[in-house]
Motif scaffolding. Structure first.
Motif, PDB file in Angstrom:
ATOM      1  N   ARG B  31       0.844  -1.219   0.000  1.00 62.15           N
ATOM      2  CA  ARG B  31       0.000   0.000   0.000  1.00 62.15           C
ATOM      3  C   ARG B  31       0.867   1.253   0.000  1.00 62.15           C
ATOM      4  O   ARG B  31       0.605   2.213  -0.720  1.00 62.15           O
ATOM      5  N   LEU B  34       2.706   1.587  -3.335  1.00 66.35           N
ATOM      6  CA  LEU B  34       1.762   1.938  -4.386  1.00 66.35           C
ATOM      7  C   LEU B  34       1.366   3.406  -4.305  1.00 66.35           C
ATOM      8  O   LEU B  34       1.293   4.097  -5.326  1.00 66.35           O
ATOM      9  N   ARG B  40       1.389  -0.288  -9.907  1.00 62.61           N
ATOM     10  CA  ARG B  40       1.280  -1.551  -9.186  1.00 62.61           C
ATOM     11  C   ARG B  40       2.509  -2.449  -9.384  1.00 62.61           C
ATOM     12  O   ARG B  40       3.031  -3.034  -8.429  1.00 62.61           O
ATOM     13  N   PHE B 101      -6.956   2.535  -9.580  1.00 61.04           N
ATOM     14  CA  PHE B 101      -7.633   1.358  -9.062  1.00 61.04           C
ATOM     15  C   PHE B 101      -8.962   1.200  -9.771  1.00 61.04           C
ATOM     16  O   PHE B 101      -9.706   2.157  -9.924  1.00 61.04           O
ATOM     17  N   LEU B 104     -13.048  -2.090  -7.760  1.00 61.43           N
ATOM     18  CA  LEU B 104     -13.089  -2.325  -6.323  1.00 61.43           C
ATOM     19  C   LEU B 104     -14.462  -1.899  -5.819  1.00 61.43           C
ATOM     20  O   LEU B 104     -14.664  -0.759  -5.440  1.00 61.43           O
ATOM     21  N   PHE B 106     -17.644  -1.216  -3.582  1.00 64.55           N
ATOM     22  CA  PHE B 106     -17.826  -0.947  -2.165  1.00 64.55           C
ATOM     23  C   PHE B 106     -19.168  -1.508  -1.734  1.00 64.55           C
ATOM     24  O   PHE B 106     -20.141  -1.462  -2.471  1.00 64.55           O
ATOM     25  N   GLN B 109     -23.490  -0.104  -1.705  1.00 65.36           N
ATOM     26  CA  GLN B 109     -23.668   0.992  -2.650  1.00 65.36           C
ATOM     27  C   GLN B 109     -24.120   0.412  -3.977  1.00 65.36           C
ATOM     28  O   GLN B 109     -23.684  -0.654  -4.377  1.00 65.36           O
ATOM     29  N   GLN B 118     -15.710   5.621  -6.602  1.00 65.57           N
ATOM     30  CA  GLN B 118     -14.454   5.189  -7.224  1.00 65.57           C
ATOM     31  C   GLN B 118     -13.739   6.378  -7.849  1.00 65.57           C
ATOM     32  O   GLN B 118     -12.523   6.546  -7.679  1.00 65.57           O
ATOM     33  N   ARG B 120     -14.052   9.554  -7.151  1.00 65.96           N
ATOM     34  CA  ARG B 120     -13.574  10.478  -6.115  1.00 65.96           C
ATOM     35  C   ARG B 120     -12.287   9.954  -5.489  1.00 65.96           C
ATOM     36  O   ARG B 120     -11.339  10.705  -5.258  1.00 65.96           O
ATOM     37  N   HIS B 121     -12.248   8.672  -5.235  1.00 67.18           N
ATOM     38  CA  HIS B 121     -11.053   8.105  -4.616  1.00 67.18           C
ATOM     39  C   HIS B 121      -9.869   8.185  -5.550  1.00 67.18           C
ATOM     40  O   HIS B 121      -8.743   8.463  -5.131  1.00 67.18           O
ATOM     41  N   ASN B 122     -10.117   7.955  -6.839  1.00 64.75           N
ATOM     42  CA  ASN B 122      -9.027   8.056  -7.803  1.00 64.75           C
ATOM     43  C   ASN B 122      -8.531   9.475  -7.932  1.00 64.75           C
ATOM     44  O   ASN B 122      -7.336   9.712  -8.133  1.00 64.75           O
ATOM     45  N   VAL B 124      -8.433  11.578  -5.494  1.00 65.97           N
ATOM     46  CA  VAL B 124      -7.579  11.782  -4.300  1.00 65.97           C
ATOM     47  C   VAL B 124      -6.196  11.199  -4.550  1.00 65.97           C
ATOM     48  O   VAL B 124      -5.173  11.835  -4.266  1.00 65.97           O
ATOM     49  N   LEU B 125      -6.168  10.007  -5.121  1.00 65.46           N
ATOM     50  CA  LEU B 125      -4.874   9.360  -5.366  1.00 65.46           C
ATOM     51  C   LEU B 125      -4.080  10.083  -6.443  1.00 65.46           C
ATOM     52  O   LEU B 125      -2.853  10.179  -6.347  1.00 65.46           O
TER      53      LEU B 125
END
Lengths: 124, 185
Positions: B31, B34, B40, B101, B104, B106, B109, B118, B120-122, B124-125
């Protein structure tokens, strides 16, 4: 900032929560690490002959026993150390001589060849 | 196995200790690597190199910090070296426009909510990946591994003041980048 911290932690942890080594990753890691310990215990010659054996098997489909591979490695090593690896002279002074080699391009039938011609220092 | 048992086992080349090392620390290292490299394949290589280095250097582990801290120190240095390598710069397969990613799901949902989460998380990353490395490593370890500033100071071999300053600056930059992309806090 506290709310920001909390939200970022949530996003990142949720996103990365499922990121994990796969069973095949773990197996490969285990293999590589135990291999390291085997090499450490048995010494560099055994390690090299093992790699040589795997190389012959994968590239040329030649199977050798560990003992045969070790003997072959020793023979090759002795040959290389006694006779060196021959290669054409490169332009410049040869070691320990005053002979200088220059490149010349000659034609031989339909093809061109590069040859190295020794030139005495005085001629330069 | 306890930390001490793992250390003693690795010194002797014990198979169970090797397995415990991989199972206990492997996922955490992945983690972190990454989040730092964003790739990856590179992260998996970094994990392998880290664990190999741990086995090689285990005799030099003196126990003045936790084993996890010591291992993270190695992992961070290896991940950073991989990022800096010219090979990585040439052949990194990650397309900045592509999600880091995918697939994945959740729980609890629906598919539409899943996709939005997904995305939103991407985002952030992606913003994390844009941060300069000196802030990224601190932010990653702080948020993802939830380490204290004292632990960060030990891992990164920097004073607590420097760590706090980098963490503060890193958070501000990350917040700015996220707000530019429509996040509100």
């Amino acid at each position: 900032m506290k709310e920001f911290d909390s939200q970022i932690k949530t996003y990142l942890n949720k996103e990365l929560k499922d990121v994990a080594l796969s069973p095949s990753n773990k197996e490969q890691l285990h293999l590589n690490l135990t291999n390291y310990y085997q090499i450490k215990k048995k010494g560099p010659l055994t390690a090299f002959s093992r790699r040589f054996r795997i190389f012959l098997e994968n590239t040329y489909e030649i199977s050798l026993t560990p003992v045969a591979a070790t003997i072959l490695v020793i023979i090759l090593a002795v040959n290389v150390s006694l006779f060196g690896i021959s290669h054409p002279p490169t332009p410049g002074y040869k070691k320990d001589t005053s002979t200088y080699y220059v490149q010349q391009i000659t034609s031989s039938g339909d093809s061109l060849q590069i040859i190295y011609v020794p030139v005495e220092k005085e001629e330069m | 196995m306890t930390e001490n048992q793992i250390v003693q086992g690795l010194i002797k080349g014990n198979d169970e200790a090797v397995e415990a090392l991989i199972n206990t620390y492997g996922d955490k290292l992945l983690r972190t690597a990454l989040a730092i490299t964003g790739d990856r394949a590179t992260a998996e290589e970094a994990v392998q190199d880290t664990l190999l280095q741990v086995c090689r250097k285990i005799s030099s582990y003196k126990g003045d910090s936790s084993l996890l801290t010591w291992i993270f120190r190695i992992n961070i240095n290896i991940a950073k070296n991989k990022l800096r390598s010219s090979w990585f710069k040439k052949v990194s397969l990650h397309d900045p426009g592509e999600a880091l990613f995918t697939n994945l799901p959740f729980k609890d949902q629906g598919p539409e909510e899943n996709l939005l989460t997904q995305e939103r998380h991407n985002e952030v990353l992606e913003c994390l990946k844009i941060l300069p490395l000196k802030y990224r490593e601190v932010v990653v370890l702080f948020y993802i591994q939830e380490l204290t500033t004292a632990e960060l100071s030990s891992i990164l071999n920097q004073s607590a003041g420097t760590i706090k300053s980098k963490l503060s600056r890193g958070r501000i930059l990350l917040k700015q980048k996220l707000e530019e992309r429509g996040f509100s806090f």
